[in-house]
Structure formats: C-alpha cells, structure tokens
Design a protein around this motif. Structure first.
Motif, PDB file in Angstrom:
ATOM      1  N   GLN A   2       0.903  -1.074   0.015  1.00 21.80           N
ATOM      2  CA  GLN A   2      -0.014  -0.059  -0.164  1.00 21.80           C
ATOM      3  C   GLN A   2       0.790   1.395  -0.005  1.00 21.80           C
ATOM      4  O   GLN A   2       1.820   1.297   0.727  1.00 21.80           O
ATOM      5  N   ALA A   3       0.421   2.354  -0.745  1.00 17.95           N
ATOM      6  CA  ALA A   3       0.977   3.472  -0.736  1.00 17.95           C
ATOM      7  C   ALA A   3       0.215   4.637   0.111  1.00 17.95           C
ATOM      8  O   ALA A   3      -1.086   3.947   0.731  1.00 17.95           O
ATOM      9  N   ALA A   4       0.766   5.802   0.405  1.00 20.19           N
ATOM     10  CA  ALA A   4       0.210   6.881   1.070  1.00 20.19           C
ATOM     11  C   ALA A   4      -0.520   6.330   2.441  1.00 20.19           C
ATOM     12  O   ALA A   4      -1.388   6.930   2.881  1.00 20.19           O
ATOM     13  N   GLU A   5       0.137   5.557   3.454  1.00 14.93           N
ATOM     14  CA  GLU A   5      -0.219   5.357   4.678  1.00 14.93           C
ATOM     15  C   GLU A   5      -0.118   6.506   5.566  1.00 14.93           C
ATOM     16  O   GLU A   5      -1.053   6.907   6.326  1.00 14.93           O
ATOM     17  N   GLU A   6       0.984   7.187   5.266  1.00 20.11           N
ATOM     18  CA  GLU A   6       1.253   8.329   6.408  1.00 20.11           C
ATOM     19  C   GLU A   6       0.581   9.575   6.165  1.00 20.11           C
ATOM     20  O   GLU A   6       0.243  10.346   7.021  1.00 20.11           O
ATOM     21  N   ILE A   7      -0.240   9.715   5.030  1.00 21.06           N
ATOM     22  CA  ILE A   7      -1.188  10.600   4.817  1.00 21.06           C
ATOM     23  C   ILE A   7      -2.777  10.289   4.997  1.00 21.06           C
ATOM     24  O   ILE A   7      -3.514  10.987   4.637  1.00 21.06           O
ATOM     25  N   ASN A   8      -2.707   9.111   5.606  1.00 19.41           N
ATOM     26  CA  ASN A   8      -4.107   8.325   5.889  1.00 19.41           C
ATOM     27  C   ASN A   8      -4.865   8.298   4.526  1.00 19.41           C
ATOM     28  O   ASN A   8      -6.094   8.516   4.692  1.00 19.41           O
ATOM     29  N   ALA A  65      -1.248   6.873  18.629  1.00 22.01           N
ATOM     30  CA  ALA A  65      -0.781   6.837  17.013  1.00 22.01           C
ATOM     31  C   ALA A  65      -2.016   6.238  16.041  1.00 22.01           C
ATOM     32  O   ALA A  65      -2.387   5.269  16.652  1.00 22.01           O
ATOM     33  N   GLY A  66      -2.039   6.532  15.017  1.00 22.11           N
ATOM     34  CA  GLY A  66      -3.079   6.070  14.204  1.00 22.11           C
ATOM     35  C   GLY A  66      -2.451   5.261  12.907  1.00 22.11           C
ATOM     36  O   GLY A  66      -1.023   5.359  12.706  1.00 22.11           O
ATOM     37  N   GLU A  67      -3.263   4.218  12.404  1.00 24.53           N
ATOM     38  CA  GLU A  67      -2.768   3.632  11.212  1.00 24.53           C
ATOM     39  C   GLU A  67      -3.952   3.331  10.162  1.00 24.53           C
ATOM     40  O   GLU A  67      -4.933   2.996  10.729  1.00 24.53           O
ATOM     41  N   ASP A  68      -3.763   3.619   9.124  1.00 20.62           N
ATOM     42  CA  ASP A  68      -4.892   3.434   8.070  1.00 20.62           C
ATOM     43  C   ASP A  68      -5.463   2.059   7.798  1.00 20.62           C
ATOM     44  O   ASP A  68      -6.198   1.708   7.037  1.00 20.62           O
ATOM     45  N   PHE A  69      -4.705   1.183   8.375  1.00 22.32           N
ATOM     46  CA  PHE A  69      -5.125  -0.212   8.630  1.00 22.32           C
ATOM     47  C   PHE A  69      -6.573  -0.446   9.256  1.00 22.32           C
ATOM     48  O   PHE A  69      -7.277  -1.479   8.717  1.00 22.32           O
ATOM     49  N   SER A  70      -6.795   0.430  10.023  1.00 26.37           N
ATOM     50  CA  SER A  70      -8.032   0.456  10.496  1.00 26.37           C
ATOM     51  C   SER A  70      -9.241   0.680   9.397  1.00 26.37           C
ATOM     52  O   SER A  70     -10.560   0.144   9.722  1.00 26.37           O
TER      53      SER A  70
END
Length: 395
Positions: free
Chosen positions: A136-142, A331-336
C-alpha cells in the motif's frame, strides 16, 4: 512455556535463509525513500520482485499500490496480508534523498511482506485457498487504504492481517492487544478573521491572535471537561500562523491540528464539540471563525477471532514467552479502514535492540533505526498466519 511447534522452527529457518536478501532490499529502499503519492520506484521494485515469484501482479492500485495473488488448492477463502511503502518528510538519518526518510520502517514492512510471499510461494501446495499481498502507498497521509479499497484490493477477501514494527520492543518479540489498539486520526483547520491594524492602537483593531490563543487553550476543555476520564482523547494544535511584523495586528490567523480518540462514539462527537467551542470563543473576541473538521481514519479495533488466531500462530512459531501485551496508543494507522470492512488483526513486531542496553529512538524520530534481525521474524510471522488460517480452513 509452550514449546515452539516443529513446523514453526522449519518456517523460521527458511526465513533466516532469506535474511541477507531481505536486508539488502530493505537497505535499497531506505537509501531511496519516497513520500506518499510518489512511491513510483518503490512500486516498480516491488512489482519486479513479485513477478519474479510467478504471482499475478497488479500495479497502480490506489495510486502506486501493488497487489499480487497466490492461489492454492481452491478459489476461496482469500487471506490478505498488507504492508505500507511510503516514507516521511523527516531530516534523513540515512538517505540519499534530501529531507526524506523511512522514519517509520515502511521499508522494513515492504521487505517483510516480500519475504512472506517467497515463503508462501514455496509452500503453495499447503494453501487451501488464496493469499493476496497488498503493498500500500500513502499510509502516512491516511489516504492509501481508502484508495486501495476503491480499486478493489479487498474484493473477495475474507480476512486481512498486518504488522507494524516497534523500535521500543526487542526484535524477536511481538505485541498484541484485544479490541482497540490504535487511535482514530482526524485533522482540524481553523481560520479566524479579525481586523488588522497598528499594534500600538489595538482598540481600533480586532485581534485574531488573541482569539486564536483563547481557542487553543479552550479546545483542551473538550477533553478535560466534556469527556469521561475513562474515554481518552487528544486535541493538539500543531501550527498557528498569523502576521509577519512585531508591531502589526494581522487580519487573519490560521490553526491546524489533530484529534485522536480511542472509541468510535467519542470520535463521532468531536466535530460538534470543537465547532461549538471555536465559534463561540471567536464570537466572544469579535472575530469570525471557520472550522474544517476532516475525518481521516477510525479507531483501529482488532477482531477477536482473528486476534486469537494470530496469538496462537505466533505462540507456535516463536514461543509464548516472546509475546507480550501491547499498550494502547493514540498513534493512528489506516489499516483500521480495512478492519471496518473485513475481519482482521494488526500486531506489533519488535524492531528494537535485543539486549535493551542500546537507546531506541521511536517511530518518526530522525534517528530512528531498525534492528534488521526483525525482518525474517516478520516474514515468518505473516507466512505462518496465512498458512495456518488456510490449512485449517477457518477463514
């Protein structure tokens, strides 16, 4: 103490034989990090590796994302394994790209998932179903998970699993937690309009800086006085921009910040709370205000059945003594976002010093370092999760 399963020992041994190649690939990505939405070369390198394994590879998924399918004996179920690939705009500690660094270890995640793909490809005959690898790309910007889903990355997937490295946990260990593991992530942008003028005659002006200062302080009451002490939340204003001269009252001020919560019902109530405070405080200071509340990612909540599977698979692979309980984090993670659509589980993979004697710099720190001994462990862990889930036919 549970004995390590014999199959786990063999899988770990196979992963250790891949260690040099995993380290080399991770170091290549570390030297050439790419920011969110710009992962062109990273994507190309990943696709090349996957194609070399004979997998069905799809590029351009949700931007520069890559997916690959490994089919066993039967079309279903499909288990997804995910890694993120993007870097951060952090002063580089070891990078050839100015101002860009893999300060969160996504280079390691990418190498680990490639290792898992190799291990599983070698054991294709044991898969009663299919594995889909999500890079996956772009995880850091959710933004990456949502874009991957729109492009069909989860179509037909029964369950999804992933890991994130943790430099404060020794390499060789993992950490799991039932229920909520990581916080929600939302962004706030606040524009305040007053009336500019000379700093020596404030009575003829309407000062947006004073209003902004009052808003910053009052936003904390949305947590301290409107939420239960047992419902954690964080409101942080990270930037306040207003004016350029010391003797001029500016016309406008702008604030940006982040809102973190640990329960979906708390997250859903934050926009109303913050808008009420912002508007009324600005009005009390004779200013006009606009709040833009931008939802980004939900609370990361692991699914119970999938968590139980991860824990039992890891106990057989590594031994029960290597698994600890994870502390909750805002801390967040867009795996959510994936977990809102299909069952799954994210866990922490230790990536810190094994002795504990060395100083460990945290995620996003400009001196973040990763103990590369975690790479084969992570590859074996993801492979074991897929192998046991599909061999058991429980998905």
């Amino acid at each position: 103490m549970n004995p390590i399963h014999e199959d786990g020992q063999k899988l770990l041994a196979s992963a250790e034989r891949l260690a040099d190649s995993l380290v080399a690939f991770r170091r290549d990505l570390h030297a050439e990090p790419e920011l969110s939405l710009d992962e062109r070369e990273t994507s190309r390198k990943v696709a090349e590796q996957l194609t070399g394994l004979g997998l069905e590879v799809r590029t351009g998924v949700g931007g520069y994302g890559v997916t690959a399918g490994l089919h066993g004996s039967g079309p279903a179920p499909v288990i997804a394994l995910r890694a993120d690939m993007d870097a951060l705009p952090v002063l580089p500690f070891a990078s050839r790209r100015p101002g860009v660094m893999h300060a969160c270890g996504h280079d390691a995640h990418t190498a680990i998932l490639l290792g898992a793909a190799r291990l599983l490809t070698e054991r294709r005959e044991r898969l009663n179903g299919s594995v889909r690898f999500l890079f996956q790309a772009a995880e850091e910007i959710n933004a990456g998970a949502k874009a991957m889903i729109v492009d069909g990355a989860l179509d037909g997937v029964a369950e999804i699993y992933g890991l994130h490295n943790l430099p404060t946990l020794s390499a060789g260990k993992i950490a799991t937690r039932a229920g909520a593991l990581m916080g929600s992530v939302d962004r706030i942008e606040i524009d305040i309009e007053g009336k500019g003028g000379h700093g020596a005659i404030p009575d003829q002006c309407i000062d947006p800086i004073v209003a902004a200062s009052a808003i910053v302080l009052s936003l904390q009451t949305a947590v301290s006085r409107e939420l239960s002490p047992f419902a954690p939340a964080v409101v942080t204003v990270g930037s306040l921009q207003a004016g350029e001269a010391n003797n001029v009252i500016p016309h406008r001020a702008r604030l940006t910040g982040t809102v973190r919560t640990f329960a979906p019902e708390v997250q859903s109530g934050m926009p109303e709370r913050l808008e009420r405070l912002v508007m009324r405080i600005a009005e009390g200071h004779r200013c006009r205000a606009e709040l833009r509340y931008i939802p980004q990612t939900p609370v990361l909540v692991n699914h119970d059945d999938c968590l139980v599977h991860v824990e039992s698979a890891m106990d057989r692979l590594l031994g029960r003594e290597q698994r600890v309980q994870a502390e909750p984090t805002m801390a967040g993670e867009d795996f959510s976002v994936y977990l809102q659509r299909v069952p799954g589980c994210l866990f922490w993979l230790g990536s810190g010093p094994e002795t504990g004697a060395e100083q460990a710099f945290g995620l996003h720190h400009p001196r973040f370092t990763l103990n590369e001994a975690c790479l084969p462990v992570g590859a074996a862990a993801l492979a074991a999760i897929a192998l046991e889930r599909l061999a058991a036919g429980q998905a």
